[in-house]
Motif scaffolding. Structure first.
Motif, PDB file in Angstrom:
ATOM      1  N   VAL A 299     -13.577  35.832  10.562  1.00 61.70           N
ATOM      2  CA  VAL A 299     -14.015  37.017  11.305  1.00 61.70           C
ATOM      3  C   VAL A 299     -15.072  36.585  12.311  1.00 61.70           C
ATOM      4  O   VAL A 299     -16.017  35.868  11.963  1.00 61.70           O
ATOM      5  CB  VAL A 299     -14.588  38.093  10.350  1.00 61.70           C
ATOM      6  N   GLU A 300     -14.946  37.017  13.525  1.00 59.69           N
ATOM      7  CA  GLU A 300     -15.875  36.630  14.584  1.00 59.69           C
ATOM      8  C   GLU A 300     -17.327  36.925  14.209  1.00 59.69           C
ATOM      9  O   GLU A 300     -17.676  38.031  13.804  1.00 59.69           O
ATOM     10  CB  GLU A 300     -15.533  37.381  15.874  1.00 59.69           C
ATOM     11  N   GLY A 301     -18.176  35.899  14.303  1.00 60.57           N
ATOM     12  CA  GLY A 301     -19.608  36.073  14.078  1.00 60.57           C
ATOM     13  C   GLY A 301     -20.018  36.190  12.627  1.00 60.57           C
ATOM     14  O   GLY A 301     -21.189  36.419  12.335  1.00 60.57           O
ATOM     15  N   LEU A 302     -19.070  36.044  11.692  1.00 55.94           N
ATOM     16  CA  LEU A 302     -19.381  36.219  10.275  1.00 55.94           C
ATOM     17  C   LEU A 302     -19.374  34.872   9.561  1.00 55.94           C
ATOM     18  O   LEU A 302     -18.388  34.124   9.627  1.00 55.94           O
ATOM     19  CB  LEU A 302     -18.367  37.155   9.618  1.00 55.94           C
ATOM     20  N   TYR A 303     -20.469  34.575   8.852  1.00 56.28           N
ATOM     21  CA  TYR A 303     -20.653  33.319   8.131  1.00 56.28           C
ATOM     22  C   TYR A 303     -20.935  33.628   6.656  1.00 56.28           C
ATOM     23  O   TYR A 303     -21.313  34.748   6.298  1.00 56.28           O
ATOM     24  CB  TYR A 303     -21.845  32.543   8.695  1.00 56.28           C
ATOM     25  N   ALA A 304     -20.786  32.626   5.803  1.00 57.14           N
ATOM     26  CA  ALA A 304     -21.102  32.799   4.375  1.00 57.14           C
ATOM     27  C   ALA A 304     -21.544  31.470   3.788  1.00 57.14           C
ATOM     28  O   ALA A 304     -21.076  30.401   4.198  1.00 57.14           O
ATOM     29  CB  ALA A 304     -19.900  33.339   3.615  1.00 57.14           C
ATOM     30  N   ILE A 305     -22.450  31.553   2.812  1.00 52.60           N
ATOM     31  CA  ILE A 305     -22.986  30.362   2.154  1.00 52.60           C
ATOM     32  C   ILE A 305     -23.195  30.635   0.666  1.00 52.60           C
ATOM     33  O   ILE A 305     -23.093  31.763   0.192  1.00 52.60           O
ATOM     34  CB  ILE A 305     -24.347  29.938   2.757  1.00 52.60           C
ATOM     35  N   GLY A 306     -23.510  29.579  -0.073  1.00 54.04           N
ATOM     36  CA  GLY A 306     -23.989  29.703  -1.446  1.00 54.04           C
ATOM     37  C   GLY A 306     -22.946  30.162  -2.448  1.00 54.04           C
ATOM     38  O   GLY A 306     -21.757  29.879  -2.332  1.00 54.04           O
ATOM     39  N   ASP A 307     -23.400  30.900  -3.438  1.00 52.63           N
ATOM     40  CA  ASP A 307     -22.543  31.332  -4.538  1.00 52.63           C
ATOM     41  C   ASP A 307     -21.394  32.214  -4.073  1.00 52.63           C
ATOM     42  O   ASP A 307     -20.371  32.329  -4.764  1.00 52.63           O
ATOM     43  CB  ASP A 307     -23.360  32.089  -5.593  1.00 52.63           C
TER      44      ASP A 307
END
Length: 465
Positions: A299-307
């Motif tokens: 998704v444009e501009g959407l990031y995720a990290i970690g658990d």
């Protein structure tokens, strides 16, 4: 009206708040959304409270060895309610520190639940009612205890790790389902204070994801301390008949265990349920968000990290990923290396691992040489009455580049940092051997393990020829 930000971060755990601080340092206008308490699981219901309990337990165990040191204490005892209060006090102090850092860095802290409604859009409810727009959104939502489908898992007296940490009374007896990191750390704490602990682990050994020798040594130490361990034990159901009854299958035979409480410690799952409005979801798999090497979703501009990504669920991994992602957003070269993430277990002795084990090298067809030093020959270990332990190093055959390290000894979680640096920079055994490590220290064990590669370990008897 929607408020405008360069970056909106969902979740104020270690990954979220550290990413927010780095973003602020890089000049980004940043909002940080948290529906609970800042610090996330790690600070409030994980790393910090469990390590506080482990420190208290270690101190209590050390007291039992006072006669060997020529020391004595009259009327020694413990009050578990006060131990719990000490734990809570540490959490509150550290949480206040994080809140102060967020304010000092000019980050907008928004209290409430986040709902990502579309590209660049987040609605906040259940606390402050706000709508935020971010050029980029970073998901750092953390995880929740995973509860397997076991009949009776919802009975009174059956707990997950969050519930056990909130208890101010020491359980008299506990059946602990799961022999992973959470399980062995809690068994260390509770058995030290006199709780009768039984571990039921479905895998063939404790800590199944770590080096086999670590698992074997830990099992011996815990058994010596009175912990009853059953591996290859599959729990079928939990019932109540006065006490709680755990029925499990081991070696093809069905058995039943009676206890006052049950702790389900079978891991954690991404905390992503309800985070996305219909049509706003990124690509996911079993609740885990899928990302590329820069932590971008589809998704444009959407990031995720970690658990939220599933897989390795460690606070320091989430923090490093958050910093990496934010620096990439800003067009900077990342300041952290993500190829050498250590895993730590805060039992006594401590356990730390980074890189490849010997078994993993075999599976991948990598030619390797493994060295080991037994810490029973280390002066600091001996004078501080440490139990069995070792430092094991794995080097690539020929190049002698360090591939992995497994430590089981006092201060292993501190010592592993040096070996993470060596892995990240592809140091060789000869480069590691050049370092003069102080005496007497536990880290001298690293020197001995390196020198064992050439049969030159000073404090190891010569091998028979």
């Amino acid at each position: 009206m929607s408020e405008q930000f360069d970056l909106v971060i969902v979740g104020a755990g270690p990954g979220g708040y550290e990413a927010a601080i780095r973003a602020s340092q890089l000049g980004m206008k940043t909002a940080l959304i948290e529906r609970g308490e800042v610090g996330g699981t790690c600070l409030n219901r994980g790393c910090i409270p469990t390590k506080a309990l482990l420190h208290a337990a270690e101190s209590w165990r050390a007291l039992q060895h006072f006669p060997e040191l020529g020391l004595s204490v009259e009327g020694a005892g413990f009050d578990y309610q006060k131990v719990s209060a000490y734990k809570n006090g540490m959490v509150e102090r550290l949480r206040a520190g994080v809140e102060g850092l967020i304010r000092a860095n000019g980050i907008t802290l928004v209290h409430g639940g986040a709902l990502i409604t579309g590209p660049h859009q987040v609605a906040v409810s259940g606390g402050e009612e706000r709508r935020l727009t971010g050029k980029r959104i970073l998901i750092a939502a953390g995880s929740l205890p995973a509860v397997p489908l076991i009949g009776g898992a919802d009975l009174p007296g059956v707990m997950d790790s969050d519930m056990l940490l909130s208890c101010e009374r020491l359980p008299q007896s506990l059946c602990l389902i799961g022999g992973g990191v959470i399980g062995v750390e809690f068994s260390t704490v509770l058995s030290s204070f006199g709780c009768k602990v039984t571990i039921l682990e479905a895998a063939p050994r404790l800590l199944p994801g770590m080096d086999r020798e670590i698992s074997q040594n830990l099992a011996m130490i815990l058994k010596k301390r009175g912990v009853d361990i059953h591996t290859g034990a599959l729990v079928r159901r939990i019932e109540r008949d006065g006490e709680l009854l755990c029925t499990y299958e081991e070696k093809g035979e069905e058995r039943t265990l009676s206890c006052k409480n049950v702790l389900i410690a079978t891991g954690r799952r991404p905390n992503t349920a309800g985070l996305f409005a219909p049509g706003a979801e990124p690509k996911m798999e079993r609740g885990a968000v899928r990302v590329d090497d820069d932590f971008r979703t589809d998704v444009e501009g959407l990031y995720a990290i970690g658990d939220a990504l599933g897989g390795i669920q460690l606070a320091h991994a989430a923090s490093a990923q958050g910093i990496y992602a934010v620096e990439r957003m800003a067009g900077k070269e990342p300041s952290v290396c993500l190829s050498a993430i250590p895993s730590c277990v805060y039992t006594d002795p401590e356990i730390a691992s980074v890189g490849l084990t010997a078994d993993e090298c075999k599976e991948r067809g990598i030619a390797y040489r493994c060295t080991k030093y037994l810490m029973s020959g280390n002066g600091k270990s001996m004078l501080s009455l440490q139990e069995r332990g070792f430092v094991k190093l794995v080097f690539e055959e020929g190049s002698e580049v360090l591939l992995g390290a497994q430590l089981m000894c006092a201060r292993a979680t501190d010592m592993v940092g040096e070996l993470c640096d060596a892995l990240a920079n592809r140091l060789t055994a000869r480069q590691l051997a050049r370092t003069v490590r102080p005496h007497p220290t536990f880290c001298e064990g690293i020197t001995e393990a390196v020198e064992d590669l050439w049969g030159r370990s000073i404090h190891t008897p010569p091998k028979r020829r």
